[in-house]
Design a protein around this motif. Sequence first.
Motif, mmCIF file in Angstrom:
data_model
loop_
_atom_site.group_PDB
_atom_site.id
_atom_site.type_symbol
_atom_site.label_atom_id
_atom_site.label_comp_id
_atom_site.label_asym_id
_atom_site.label_seq_id
_atom_site.Cartn_x
_atom_site.Cartn_y
_atom_site.Cartn_z
ATOM 1 N N ALA A 10 0.842 -1.198 0.000
ATOM 2 C CA ALA A 10 0.000 0.000 0.000
ATOM 3 C C ALA A 10 0.873 1.242 0.000
ATOM 4 C CB ALA A 10 -0.916 -0.017 1.221
ATOM 5 N N ASN A 12 -1.899 1.459 -3.026
ATOM 6 C CA ASN A 12 -2.069 1.047 -4.415
ATOM 7 C C ASN A 12 -3.562 1.005 -4.707
ATOM 8 O OD1 ASN A 12 -3.098 -1.968 -4.339
ATOM 9 N ND2 ASN A 12 -1.576 -1.739 -2.713
ATOM 10 N N CYS A 44 -4.380 -0.265 -13.517
ATOM 11 C CA CYS A 44 -3.680 0.327 -12.385
ATOM 12 C C CYS A 44 -4.004 1.818 -12.332
ATOM 13 C CB CYS A 44 -2.179 0.116 -12.533
ATOM 14 S SG CYS A 44 -1.227 0.780 -11.145
ATOM 15 N N SER A 46 -3.027 3.705 -9.277
ATOM 16 C CA SER A 46 -1.904 4.300 -8.539
ATOM 17 C C SER A 46 -1.118 3.222 -7.815
ATOM 18 C CB SER A 46 -2.413 5.340 -7.524
ATOM 19 O OG SER A 46 -3.167 4.709 -6.515
ATOM 20 N N GLY A 47 0.163 3.516 -7.578
ATOM 21 C CA GLY A 47 1.026 2.613 -6.813
ATOM 22 C C GLY A 47 1.385 1.352 -7.567
ATOM 23 N N PRO A 48 1.945 0.364 -6.839
ATOM 24 C CA PRO A 48 2.313 -0.912 -7.458
ATOM 25 C C PRO A 48 1.069 -1.615 -8.005
ATOM 26 C CG PRO A 48 3.180 -0.754 -5.223
ATOM 27 C CD PRO A 48 2.289 0.416 -5.423
ATOM 28 N N HIS A 49 1.262 -2.433 -9.020
ATOM 29 C CA HIS A 49 0.148 -3.113 -9.697
ATOM 30 C C HIS A 49 0.100 -4.572 -9.259
ATOM 31 C CE1 HIS A 49 -2.953 -3.498 -12.612
ATOM 32 N NE2 HIS A 49 -2.262 -4.231 -13.449
ATOM 33 N N GLU A 79 -7.810 -2.419 -3.652
ATOM 34 C CA GLU A 79 -6.528 -2.115 -3.017
ATOM 35 C C GLU A 79 -5.983 -3.399 -2.435
ATOM 36 O OE1 GLU A 79 -4.388 0.700 0.346
ATOM 37 O OE2 GLU A 79 -6.565 0.654 0.248
#
Length: 98
Positions: A10, A12, A44, A46-49, A79
Motif C-alpha cells: 500500500a 495502491n 492500475c 496508482s502505486g504498485p500493480h 486495493e
Amino acid sequence: MPMTNAMMAAPNLARIRAIILHVEQSPQFPDKWMLAMEIEEAECLSGPHFARPALRAHAFTIRASWDLPVPVRVEAEAEYLGGARNGVFQLKNLYPCR
C-alpha cells in the motif's frame, strides 16, 4: 534490521472487473463480506500493480448486506493489502456489471 525481499503493497489502487465465485459473511463483523474472485480485467490507478487478469484471489468488501447472486461479474476499486504471499484485496465501490 535485516533486509528482506518484502514488497510494499500500500498505497495502491486498481479498477477491476472480476467474477465473484464465493461469498461468506465474516463471523466477527456483520458488514464484512469475504470473497473469492477471479480478476478478468485490471487497470492500475496508482502505486504498485497487484491485480492481474486471470488471477484468483481472496478479497473482502464492507456492505450492509450481500444481495447479489453468485457467481456475479462486478466492477470495483481494488486495493491490495498485505504481503507478497498472503495478502487480500479490499474492494470498494463494488457494483454488478454485464
